[in-house]
Each structure stands twice: as C-alpha cells, then as structure tokens.
Enzyme design. Structure first.
Site, short mmCIF file in Angstrom:
data_model
loop_
_atom_site.label_atom_id
_atom_site.label_comp_id
_atom_site.label_asym_id
_atom_site.label_seq_id
_atom_site.Cartn_x
_atom_site.Cartn_y
_atom_site.Cartn_z
N ARG A 133 1.27 -1.05 -0.07
CA ARG A 133 0.05 0.17 -0.12
C ARG A 133 0.76 1.48 -0.08
NH1 ARG A 133 -3.21 -3.91 3.11
NH2 ARG A 133 -4.78 -4.01 2.26
N GLY A 194 -1.66 -10.10 9.76
CA GLY A 194 -1.88 -11.74 10.17
C GLY A 194 -2.80 -11.97 10.89
N GLY A 195 -3.70 -10.64 11.49
CA GLY A 195 -4.64 -11.70 12.28
C GLY A 195 -5.59 -12.26 11.68
N GLU A 196 -5.67 -13.39 10.98
CA GLU A 196 -6.02 -13.86 10.64
C GLU A 196 -5.75 -15.83 10.62
OE1 GLU A 196 -8.51 -11.75 9.39
OE2 GLU A 196 -7.43 -11.47 8.84
N TRP A 249 -2.46 -3.04 11.09
CA TRP A 249 -1.43 -2.95 8.79
C TRP A 249 -2.27 -1.87 8.08
CZ3 TRP A 249 -6.36 -3.61 5.61
CH2 TRP A 249 -7.64 -4.51 6.34
N ASN A 267 -9.07 -6.44 13.99
CA ASN A 267 -10.21 -7.18 14.29
C ASN A 267 -9.47 -7.79 15.44
OD1 ASN A 267 -9.29 -8.31 11.09
ND2 ASN A 267 -9.50 -9.87 12.63
N ASP A 309 -15.59 -9.59 12.36
CA ASP A 309 -14.04 -8.92 11.19
C ASP A 309 -13.89 -7.70 10.82
OD1 ASP A 309 -11.91 -9.32 10.21
OD2 ASP A 309 -12.87 -10.51 8.18
N ARG A 336 -15.44 0.43 9.38
CA ARG A 336 -16.21 -0.86 8.65
C ARG A 336 -17.45 -1.70 9.23
NH1 ARG A 336 -11.08 -4.87 7.22
NH2 ARG A 336 -12.66 -6.65 7.01
N TRP A 480 -19.60 -2.81 -6.44
CA TRP A 480 -19.08 -2.63 -5.34
C TRP A 480 -17.85 -1.52 -4.99
CZ3 TRP A 480 -18.53 -5.50 -0.29
CH2 TRP A 480 -19.70 -6.34 -0.49
#
Length: 580
Positions: A133, A194-196, A249, A267, A309, A336, A480
């Site tokens: 980004r 990397g939260g997931e 992030w 999240n 999330d 969000r 979207w």
C-alpha cells in the site's frame, strides 16, 4: 460529462520521447518540516498530509474544465494482482510500490523509468493479501515494507538498498506486511497484518538513518499492562491475548501541533468473540501514541468483543468541527462496522466520544450509549462457536481499508461505501498453526450475500462534518466500490474502485459526474495530485485484484456479473491540455 475512449487516448499527443533527455534533476531531501507542511505541488505521503485528508490545495483543475482532462503518460508495472499503492511524488521523482516486493521510480513529468527495485520473494512464502500500500519518504531515502516482514531503505535517486531491518518473522509468527510506513520525527513506523493467523498486533519504530529498532507498541496488552483485565484471566481462554489479533496494518495519522500519533487497530482473533470473553482492548480501536517512546496515551474502542472481522485499521482523519457553536479539535472516521464517528481529541492524546450515526445498514448494533458510544448488540447477529449468525454489513463493512477524504473548503467528508450486503458465518475452534488459517471460521464457507433485489451496493457519500448530515450520495447498481478518494481545492473528488475500470471525477459540492476515463484494469489504489512547472497533474495506479476480485467472483454467481475484471498494473497521469 465526458467519457474518454481508447481511440481518444491514441489521438492525444503524449509527451515526446525526446523530452526524456530533460532529466529529473537534483533530489530535494524530505525533512520533518516538509512533512509537517507539505507543499501543494508534491504528494509526499499516502494520504497527502499528516492529518489524513487525501486533499490537495491545487486548484488548476476545476469543475469547469475537468471534462478536458487527458492522459499525459502511462506506464505498465509488469505485475498483476491487486495494486493498492498511490503514486508518491517529490518534484520530478515519482515512486510506486507494487505487489511482489517491487518499487518503481519514474520521472513524474515524462513517465520515463528511473529505476526499479525488487526484493526476491522467499521460498515457501504465502500471505492472505499479496499487495503493498505504498512507500514513505524522508531525507534522501525511500522506505518500503516488503510483504515478507522486512523494512527497506532505498536511495531515492538510484534505488540502491541502503539498509534493511526485520519487522516480524513470517515463518514463526505468520505475519506479513501490506502497509505503507509512516515517518514521524526521523522514525519509520510500520506494523504487520496477520490477525487471521493468530498474530498479536503491534507497530515498531526504526531510526530512519540507520534502521535500528527504537520501540514496539502492542495493541493487545500483556499481563500487568492497562487493559489486560479486559481479556480472559482464567479458564480455557486465559491465553487468548497472546494470539488475539488487533493487527495495525494501515498507516496512522499525526497531530504535529500536539505531537500525538493516531493509529487504527484491527479485528479480533479468532473471529468468534466467545473464544476471548470480555471487551478485549485495544481491538477495533483508535489509539493515541507518543512518538518518542510508543506509549499509549488514550484510546476509543468502536465496538467491544469484535465477532465480525470489523477491523478498525484506518486511523481517523484529524479535523476541526463545530460543537455547541464552537470549533473543536476532533477525529472523524467512517468505520467498517457501518457507523460514522465524531470523536474529540485533547492535547494530551485523550480521546472521547462525541457522536455517531450509521452510514450503511447495520443489524448488529441495537443502540449506542449517547455518552460513551458503546454499542448494545443484537445477540442473534453475533457469530459464536457452533453458532450461525447473519450480520450486516458483511466482514468488508461499510468501508474497507480504502481512504476517505476531507475537504476543508467544502467542510465535507467523502466516503467510499458499500451497502446492502450481509454475511452468514458459523464459528468453530481452530488450532493456531504457523502459516495456517485460524480465524475460527471455515474460510471456504464465507457466505457473502447481497440483499435480494438490491438497488446498489457501492457508492460515494458526502457528509457535512458540522451539521453531521449527508449532503449527497452516488450509487453503483452493478459494482462494489473499492476505491480511495482524492478531493481537491478545485471542488472535485476523484475515485476509481468500480468493476467497469473507470476513473471518475465528481463535483465535490453536488455529486454530479463530470468526467470519466476507462483504464485497462480496475482501480483500487488511492489517486494523488502534484504540480510541475505550474501544471497540475492527477495520478492513479490501475490494477484490480485481492478482495475486490474475490467479491467479483461471488457476485458473478449471485447477480450474473462478469466473473472477473482484467488484471495487470499500470500508472496513469492526467492533465489539462496546453492552451494554444
């Protein structure tokens, strides 16, 4: 309104190759003073200024002449996948980061490639989002964080590697970096994703000259730290804080006057909140941080015990808005979770709730406490272990990572939004194994659902920050919106984000569409603006992919949309034709 075609593009006289001999000249070092007071002719950071406005004071391109806007030059990046970095400009030097650890430097006037830097991807590496980004500038260096957890400092004129430092360990922590760094007072600050995968969120600061690590701040407090008591203290979930998520992030914003950094926190992990009972500070919050030592000065949590999330990774924009007939220093953020927040910020970094309203449909929040902003939940819409729930908006929220924009002339906030979509999930317990998905839901069963007979999903909203009301709204019936917004002193906003590959300009006051141009791929990167020799330019990077492309495939099955959007990165620079 004028739409340019590729035939029209071919008819435009692009900058002649002979002009390539006119090189970019000396590089002007980027100082703390320049970052604190950026010149209108440059675009020195991802959101244009420390306040996070995504606004340019340039006003040569206006509502009256934007229909004449033409491409000046274009260049392919040589990469596919999702391009999410803006063009960063310091005089005749333009820098664009791309997927797969690449940075390109161009002559911003002619489009001639100056250098290309690529860091080889390590064998066996994988990440949920293969993107970058953006870069940061300071001194005579360009800073970029590679997806494999390394921070590099490059020579701004040559692209040669000056130093590199490790931010995280992708092999043991399952972390990776997509964020642009933020430079404050000679420190380069960045955090991983990397939260997931069970990563405990943090940001680190490095000395911009040497790469030496200076401090680390965790978003999930450990034992003995303020906020740790909001995590389970005993029982089967007592160690939930160690893998609790809250990755930081996206780049933060900076209050220069009061010397306070504001950073968004992501999240919770795993997603079902019943696997980590409690409020879980500082998940889904904004933190105020002392840049000298990284200590947390204040916070506001948008929603507690996150189970959707709904990451709060975007730092709010620093604005002044009216309250009780007076101007107050505040923060404003379209989150969000589908709510738009007004927060008060004090000189010492304390953050207090002011006001919030939904800007898209939310079926989870039954109400907000008018004094604290704390939501009360509809428990039927809260995902749990072994429990299926449908919630709106879906995990991509009312607005995902892409940037809102604030225009001090119109006193409006511009929000790229998505509405009329929900998600059905069932929580489960998953072991945390390095490199493996462990979000507490089956990734192959993420059930995204658009409302039946939805009139639109994507769009742009304009809100007056003082009377706190929506002024206008543009909607997209067949797409979207995954595009960040640029707003200008010429009373315009520029935005891409749609699956039809268009780059558009709207009247910032009325929302009228004034110009559009089709690029080879969809645009999910933030636009930027700069000036050379008295001429204003608009730059944007085209290149669809990542979540936008995944959702496109889902919508193909649900609504008959085209299955995918062409990929492939390219940089586009536009300007008004020279007067004859």
């Amino acid at each position: 309104m004028r739409t340019l075609t590729y035939a029209a593009l071919l008819a435009v006289a692009m900058v002649p190759a002979a002009h390539a001999a006119d090189g970019p000249g000396e590089y002007k070092p980027v100082t703390d003073e320049r970052l604190a007071n950026p010149e209108p002719e440059n675009w020195l950071m991802t959101k244009g200024n420390y306040a996070g406005w995504s606004y340019t004071p340039l006003e040569q391109i206006t509502t009256e002449n934007v229909s004449k806007l033409r491409p000046v030059w274009s260049a392919a990046t040589g990469k596919d996948k999702g391009h999410e970095a803006p063009a960063i400009v310091n005089g005749r030097y333009m820098y664009v980061a791309t997927p797969e650890n690449q940075v390109l430097a161009f002559d911003s006037k002619t489009g001639r490639t100056l250098w290309r830097y690529t860091r080889e991807m390590p064998e066996g590496f994988g990440a949920l989002h293969m993107t970058n980004r953006g870069v940061a500038l300071w001194g005579d260096k360009v800073y970029v964080a590679s997806i494999d957890c390394m921070l590099q400092a490059l020579d701004a004129k040559t692209g040669e590697l000056v130093w590199e430092s490790e931010v995280c360990d992708w092999q043991t922590e399952s972390a990776y970096i997509t964020s642009a760094p933020l430079v404050v007072k000679g420190q380069v600050i960045v955090g991983p994703s990397g939260g997931e995968f069970g990563v405990r969120g943090f940001i680190k600061a490095f000395d911009a000259e040497t790469g030496k690590e200076l401090w680390t701040t965790y978003s999930v407090p450990g034992p003995g730290e303020p906020g740790h008591d909001t995590w389970p203290q005993d029982g089967k979930w007592k160690d939930a804080w160690k893998d609790g998520g809250g990755t930081m992030w996206m780049p933060g914003n900076y209050d220069v006057k009061n010397d306070v950094i504001y950073w968004g926190v992501g999240n919770g992990a795993p997603w079902p909140g019943d696997q980590r009972p409690g409020d879980n500070l500082y998940l889904t919050s904004v933190l105020s941080i002392n840049p000298d030592d990284g200590k947390i000065a204040g916070h506001f949590q948008y929603h507690w015990n996150d189970s959707w999330d709904w990451a709060a990774m975007n730092a709010p924009s620093l604005v002044e808005f009216e309250k009780d007939g007076k101007k107050v220093s505040g923060l404003i953020s379209a989150q969000r979770n589908g709510y738009l927040y007004w927060l008060d910020r004090a000189e010492d970094g304390e953050i207090t709730f002011d006001h919030a309203v939904p800007y898209v449909h939310n079926n989870v929040f039954e109400k907000l406490d008018p004094k604290t902003g704390r939501p009360t939940y509809n428990e039927e819409a809260k995902v749990g272990t072994g429990k299926t729930a449908t919630y709106c908006p879906s995990l991509w929220g009312g607005k995902d990572w892409f940037y809102q924009a604030y225009n001090p002339k119109t006193q409006m906030l511009y929000i790229p939004f998505n509405d009329n979509h929900c998600m059905t999930l069932t929580g489960l317990v998953q072991p945390i194994i390095p490199g493996q998905w462990s979000a507490g839901v089956d990734i192959n069963k993420l059930d995204l659902k658009a409302d039946k007979d939805f009139p639109y999903i994507g769009g742009v909203q304009a809100w007056n920050v003082n009377d706190r009301k929506e002024v206008w709204k543009e909607t997209y019936a067949g797409s979207w919106n995954f595009g960040s917004i640029l707003t200008t002193a010429g009373d315009l906003i520029f935005v891409g984000g749609t699956n039809d590959r268009m780059f558009r300009a709207y009247d910032a006051k009325s929302g009228d569409l004034l110009w559009e141009f089709p690029t080879p791929s969809g645009i999910i990167s933030p636009p930027s603006s700069f000036e050379i020799d008295g001429k204003q330019y608009i730059a944007v990077v085209s290149g669809y992919g990542v979540d936008a492309q995944w959702i496109q495939g889902k919508m193909a099955k649900q609504a008959g949309w085209e299955e995918s959007v062409p990929e492939g990165g390219s940089v586009w620079v536009f300007a008004l034709p020279d007067e004859k």
